[in-house]
Enzyme design. Structure first.
Site, PDB file in Angstrom:
ATOM      1  N   ASP A 163       0.760  -1.337   0.025  1.00  0.00           N
ATOM      2  CA  ASP A 163      -0.061  -0.058  -0.045  1.00  0.00           C
ATOM      3  C   ASP A 163       0.762   1.275  -0.087  1.00  0.00           C
ATOM      4  OD1 ASP A 163      -2.200   1.470  -0.137  1.00  0.00           O
ATOM      5  OD2 ASP A 163      -2.842   1.280   2.059  1.00  0.00           O
ATOM      6  N   LYS A 183       2.213   3.173  -6.304  1.00  0.00           N
ATOM      7  CA  LYS A 183       1.994   1.913  -7.001  1.00  0.00           C
ATOM      8  C   LYS A 183       2.790   1.386  -7.974  1.00  0.00           C
ATOM      9  CE  LYS A 183      -1.210   3.289  -4.225  1.00  0.00           C
ATOM     10  NZ  LYS A 183      -1.350   2.696  -2.959  1.00  0.00           N
ATOM     11  N   GLU A 210     -11.197   4.583  -0.790  1.00  0.00           N
ATOM     12  CA  GLU A 210     -11.404   4.997   0.630  1.00  0.00           C
ATOM     13  C   GLU A 210     -12.378   5.804   0.804  1.00  0.00           C
ATOM     14  OE1 GLU A 210      -6.855   4.919  -0.321  1.00  0.00           O
ATOM     15  OE2 GLU A 210      -8.863   4.272  -1.167  1.00  0.00           O
ATOM     16  N   ASP A 256      -3.360  -3.251  -2.459  1.00  0.00           N
ATOM     17  CA  ASP A 256      -4.537  -2.193  -2.162  1.00  0.00           C
ATOM     18  C   ASP A 256      -4.398  -1.429  -3.580  1.00  0.00           C
ATOM     19  OD1 ASP A 256      -6.706  -0.756  -1.451  1.00  0.00           O
ATOM     20  OD2 ASP A 256      -5.432   0.592  -0.099  1.00  0.00           O
ATOM     21  N   ASN A 257      -5.598  -0.631  -3.991  1.00  0.00           N
ATOM     22  CA  ASN A 257      -5.451   0.521  -4.857  1.00  0.00           C
ATOM     23  C   ASN A 257      -4.970  -0.131  -6.347  1.00  0.00           C
ATOM     24  OD1 ASN A 257      -4.210   2.615  -2.213  1.00  0.00           O
ATOM     25  ND2 ASN A 257      -6.116   2.680  -2.965  1.00  0.00           N
TER      26      ASN A 257
END
Length: 302
Positions: free
Chosen positions: A226, A229, A286, A254-255
């Site tokens: 996280d 990226k 989020e 995540d993401n």
């Protein structure tokens, strides 16, 4: 409603009203702005005012989110928004959450993010995906890349086995200090170790993990990604190159959709069924329900 919020709303309404009743272009900072621009500004001002007065239900119309967007260059360089909200979170947690109660600390952070200032931690919806992945893996040595303010580490520590240890890597020393303060308040400071650095810092952090924290081949059970990226795949390769994973190790990212990690997702798709088995969790970014996101839960096959 606190006084600063009330004052902000009053100012927005006043400005919007003035714009809407103006039939001709207005000069602002030496620029003549046409009526369509003024009308759009007025509409946005009224929408923000209405959203603030209604308890901030729409993230994109929250003043703290707009301030976050203006702070993206600062965020990209420092992993802080630049308006002190990370330190304000620690102050809020210590003032509003019961000391030693990890559940109440998580509650207070979510409350802060919904009602005070938007933050980029994993959030409550995706946090439950992380909870389930950790609980199912029964890990004893865990690695997190991207501590930020320590929220995901709290969720991980709450469900990991009692004898497990989480090592969390954070780029910004100020964020690491915020996280330590929150963890200590929650009573998990002895179960989570934060290390300031990155896996791409010329072997400094990787060497510390190996020599100081006894990372060795086959000893890493769980990884949570996280952070930046574009670093998801390079950092996973660094871990694989050292053979720290073992068959059955789990990596959660995540993401993957927003803001997106396409190279990482393509890597997992290419290796599906050979070296990895991946489950894609369709969810939301989020603290809102409009932007869609993906969390990838990947099991290493060896």
């Amino acid at each position: 409603m606190n006084k600063p919020s009330a004052g902000l709303i009053a100012a927005l309404i006043s400005a919007a009203s003035s714009i809407l009743v103006t039939a001709r272009p207005v000069t602002v900072f030496g620029l003549r702005l046409p009526r369509p621009v003024l009308a759009a500004t007025a509409a946005l001002s009224l929408a923000i005012a209405a959203n603030e007065s209604a308890g901030k239900p729409v993230m994109f119309l929250r003043w703290s989110y707009l301030r976050f967007l203006f702070g993206l260059p600062h965020m990209g360089a420092t992993w802080q928004v630049g308006d002190g909200r990370e330190q304000a979170l620690a102050d809020y947690v210590c003032a509003h959450a019961r000391k030693g109660d990890i559940d109440d600390v998580i509650r207070a952070i979510d409350e802060f993010c919904y009602t005070k200032s938007y933050l980029i931690n994993i959030g409550d919806e995706k946090g439950m995906i992380l909870d389930r992945a950790v609980a199912a893996a029964h890990p004893h040595r865990l690695l997190e890349l991207g501590t930020y303010c320590g929220y995901s580490a709290l969720r991980i520590a709450r469900v990991m086995p009692a004898d497990a240890t989480l090592y969390s890597i954070e780029f910004n020393p100020a964020n690491a200090a915020v996280a330590r303060r929150i963890w200590d308040h929650a009573g998990i400071g002895d179960r989570v170790t934060v290390i300031v650095g990155t896996l791409g810092d010329n072997e400094h952090t990787l060497t510390a993990l190996r020599d100081t924290h006894q990372f060795a081949p086959g000893t890493l059970d769980f990884v949570f990604l996280d952070h930046e990226k574009d670093d998801y795949l390079p950092d996973l390769r660094r871990i694989l190159d050292r053979s720290w994973l073992h068959p059955g190790s789990v990596v959660v990212a995540d993401n993957v959709k927003y803001p997106g990690a396409p190279r990482y997702r393509n890597f997992m798709r290419y290796n599906e069924g050979t070296h990895w088995r991946t489950r894609e969790h369709h969810t939301h970014a989020e603290y809102q329900k409009l932007l869609k996101d993906l969390v990838l839960e990947s099991t290493y096959l060896g």
